[in-house]
Design a protein around this motif. Structure first.
Motif: not given
Length: 281
Positions: A64-74, A20-28
């Protein structure tokens, strides 16, 4: 509408915070705050409504590509309503499912439960009383409903082992799957997130008695540092716990049975070998 284009859906203790941190660092790329909204899984959060969830992505720039990261989903069977709720709102999201050696993941999960004060130091008793420690590593069982609902082509399976061995190649696959610009790349000087090599066990009423400025000041003024260090050491698990051999054998058999289900969904995937070194050759 301000809804995510992709979700990192787990698994717990498999490096999702680092990804998640790596993706948040990316432009766009725009990643939600908090990192884990847990909107579709947790009843109390879901009750906040669609407008609350959309607001998490409202500040994304156009395009922007929008995303989230929730481990509760699995986390079946803990959160059984996740997928029905997700399907009702998201037509065709891209899903990233990150796994690791399930035995190693289970030990890391056990340490997490120990630090939270929910289990004791007896591993056999902890695994018996908390079956979720193993269940969250049944990756085939966890991901199969998503594959049925959205199709396997909407899911990218990756692993902590792949990223550790070749982060550039693993991230390039994630980049292409999500549709990031070609120049998006792994950032090497970014530290790993949420590492749990050594965690301190929480105490009853810790928030009230320990984690506040007044208590901290009094503790430092009244308790000798040597004694504070001794107490801290007694509450910290600094080495990986020993799992009894018979418990390991049972867990490995269960993980291998589940691996067969994962292989049906993702035949020939490198994670099938990298994450299951205990599989018979």
């Amino acid at each position: 509408m301000s809804l995510p284009d992709f979700l990192i859906i787990g698994a717990m203790k498999c490096g999702t915070s680092t990804l998640q941190a790596q993706l948040a660092h990316q432009k766009g790329v725009f990643m939600s705050t908090p990192k884990e909204p847990n909107y579709f899984s947790d009843d109390q959060i879901y009750a906040r409504g669609r407008s609350w969830y959309e607001a998490l992505f409202a500040d994304a720039a156009p395009g922007d590509l929008k995303g989230e990261a929730s481990t509760h989903y699995t986390k079946l069977p803990t959160y059984p309503q996740t997928l029905p709720r997700m399907r009702a709102m998201l037509d065709a999201p891209r899903l990233v499912y990150m796994i690791r050696n399930p035995m190693v993941r289970a030990v890391s999960h056990y340490i997490h439960e120990w630090t939270e004060g929910r289990v004791g130091s007896d591993a056999r008793e902890a695994f018996h009383a908390t079956p979720e420690i193993a269940a969250y590593g049944f990756y085939g069982m966890q991901i199969a409903p998503f594959a049925e609902a959205y199709g396997p082509d909407r899911i990218l399976l990756t692993s902590l082992e792949q990223i550790s061995a070749d982060p550039e190649a693993a991230f390039a696959e994630i980049r292409d799957f999500l549709g990031l610009p070609y120049g998006a790349a792994w950032v090497h000087d970014m530290p790993a997130q949420n590492v749990s090599a050594a965690r301190m066990r929480r105490l009853p009423m810790q928030g009230l008695l320990i984690d506040n400025p007044v208590a901290t000041s009094m503790r430092r003024a009244l308790v000798p540092k040597a004694l504070r260090n001794w107490v801290r050491a007694r509450r910290t698990m600094t080495t990986r716990p020993d799992i009894p051999d018979d418990l390991q054998d049972r867990l490995k058999a269960e993980f291998l049975a589940d691996r067969a289900r994962l292989a049906e969904l993702f035949p020939g995937h490198p994670a099938l070998e990298l994450c299951y070194p205990f599989a018979p050759s």
